[in-house]
Design an enzyme around this catalytic site. Structure first.
Site, PDB file in Angstrom:
ATOM      1  CE  LYS A  66      21.411  29.421  27.581  1.00 51.31           C
ATOM      2  NZ  LYS A  66      22.647  28.981  28.246  1.00 51.31           N
ATOM      3  CG  ASP A 100      24.067  25.718  27.895  1.00 48.18           C
ATOM      4  OD1 ASP A 100      24.884  26.082  27.031  1.00 48.18           O
ATOM      5  OD2 ASP A 100      23.038  26.367  28.177  1.00 48.18           O
ATOM      6  N   GLY A 127      18.985  28.943  33.200  1.00 43.28           N
ATOM      7  CA  GLY A 127      19.103  27.884  32.213  1.00 43.28           C
ATOM      8  C   GLY A 127      20.421  27.151  32.236  1.00 43.28           C
ATOM      9  CD  GLU A 151      12.633  32.268  48.635  1.00 40.82           C
ATOM     10  OE1 GLU A 151      12.527  32.514  49.846  1.00 40.82           O
ATOM     11  OE2 GLU A 151      13.345  32.950  47.848  1.00 40.82           O
TER      12      GLU A 151
END
Length: 268
Positions: A66, A100, A127, A151
Site C-alpha cells: 500500500k 480503508d 497502510g 519511531e
C-alpha cells in the site's frame, strides 16, 4: 471478452476479495472476473504497468504494497495525504485511491460505535493504520498510535497531527483510557491464529476491540476481548465496505453490499 480485476499482495492466498467481487459481478450480470496475484514489493511497478497494458479494469492493493504504490502512480488527494493506496483505477492512466479509512468507519457505525470524541488506539503504523488515523482524526476521534517500532508510530503521528505515537511498552497504561482499540497489523492472521498483541488482562469491559484481520473470523484478539467482557468487532465489514467503495470507483455502478457480505461470510 471479460474485464479483469484483481488484488495484489504478498502473501495473498488468504484474500477473500476474489470471492466477494466475483459474487458482486455475477449478481449484477457484469462480464467481469476478479483474481488474486502475489506480487513482491520490488516488482509492483512492473506489475501495475503490466495490468494496465493488459487492459485490467482495476486493482486492490494489500499488505505490504500500500505504501510502496504511492511513489509509483498518481493519487487522489486523500490517498496522497494518507501516504498509502489500496485501490487502483486504470480508466485514465494509473490512479490510486484509499478506501480503508471509510471502510473502518462504516464498520464501527454498523456495530453501533460512534468515533467522535472517543479515545482510539491504533496498533500498527502501516497502510491501514495510516488510512484509519487520518480518516478518524478528521471525523473527530482522539487517536493514539502504538507500534513495535516506536519511531514509525511517532512519524505517523506527526504526519497526521494532534496524534500521539509510541511503542508497545506503554500499552497497559494507554489502554486504561482507550474507548476503541483497532488492530491494523497482521498479528493473528491465518496461519498464525494463536498470536495477539493485547490480552484480556489489559482490557476493560467498556472497550470496543476492532480487528481488521478477517481470516480467521474470530481472531485471538477478539477472543481475548470477549473474555474481558469488551465488545468485539470483526474485520469482515471493513473488507466489504472498502471493497464496495473500490467497486464504485472502478465501475461507476452501485455495488450489492449484501451480496458481497454474504459471499464473504459463506467463505469463512
Amino acid at each position: 471478452m471479460k474485464q479483469v480485476f484483481g488484488v495484489m499482495g504478498d502473501p495473498i492466498a488468504h484474500s477473500l476479495s476474489p470471492i466477494m467481487h466475483n459474487a458482486a459481478f455475477e449478481a449484477l450480470g457484469m462480464d467481469c472476473t476478479f483474481h488474486a496475484f502475489r506480487v513482491k514489493q520490488e516488482d509492483l511497478g512492473d506489475a501495475l504497468k503490466g495490468a494496465k497494458a493488459m487492459g485490467f479494469g482495476g486493482l486492490n492493493i494489500t499488505v505490504p504494497l500500500k505504501e510502496t504504490a504511492i511513489g509509483l502512480i498518481e493519487t487522489d488527494p486523500l490517498a496522497a495525504r494518507i501516504g498509502a493506496v489500496n485501490t487502483i483505477d486504470f480508466r485514465d492512466g494509473i490512479k490510486g485511491y484509499n478506501t480503508d479509512g471509510i471502510g473502518a468507519q462504516k464498520t464501527l457505525e454498523d456495530a453501533g460505535v460512534d468515533i467522535q470524541d472517543r479515545n482510539v488506539l491504533i496498533l500498527g503504523a502501516g497502510g491501514a493504520a495510516r488510512a484509519i488515523a487520518f480518516t478518524f482524526t478528521e471525523a473527530g476521534a482522539k487517536v493514539n498510535i502504538a507500534n513495535r517500532t516506536p519511531e514509525r508510530a511517532m512519524t505517523l503521528a506527526a504526519e497526521v497531527g494532534n496524534v500521539n505515537g509510541f511503542g508497545l511498552d506503554v500499552l497497559d497504561r494507554c489502554l486504561k483510557d482507550t474507548d476503541i482499540l483497532i488492530n491494523t497489523t497482521t498479528v493473528g492472521m491465518d496461519p498464525c491464529i494463536g498470536d495477539t498483541i493485547v490480552t484480556a488482562d489489559q482490557m476493560h469491559s467498556d472497550l470496543t476491540v476492532f480487528d481488521v484481520v478477517y481470516n480467521p473470523l474470530k481472531t485471538r484478539l477478539l477472543q481475548e476481548a470477549e473474555a474481558a467482557g469488551a465488545k468485539p468487532v470483526t474485520g469482515i465489514m471493513m473488507l466489504v465496505y472498502q471493497g464496495a467503495e473500490a467497486f464504485r470507483i472502478w465501475t461507476g455502478v452501485e455495488p450489492p453490499v449484501d451480496v458481497m457480505k454474504k459471499a464473504v461470510m459463506e467463505a469463512l
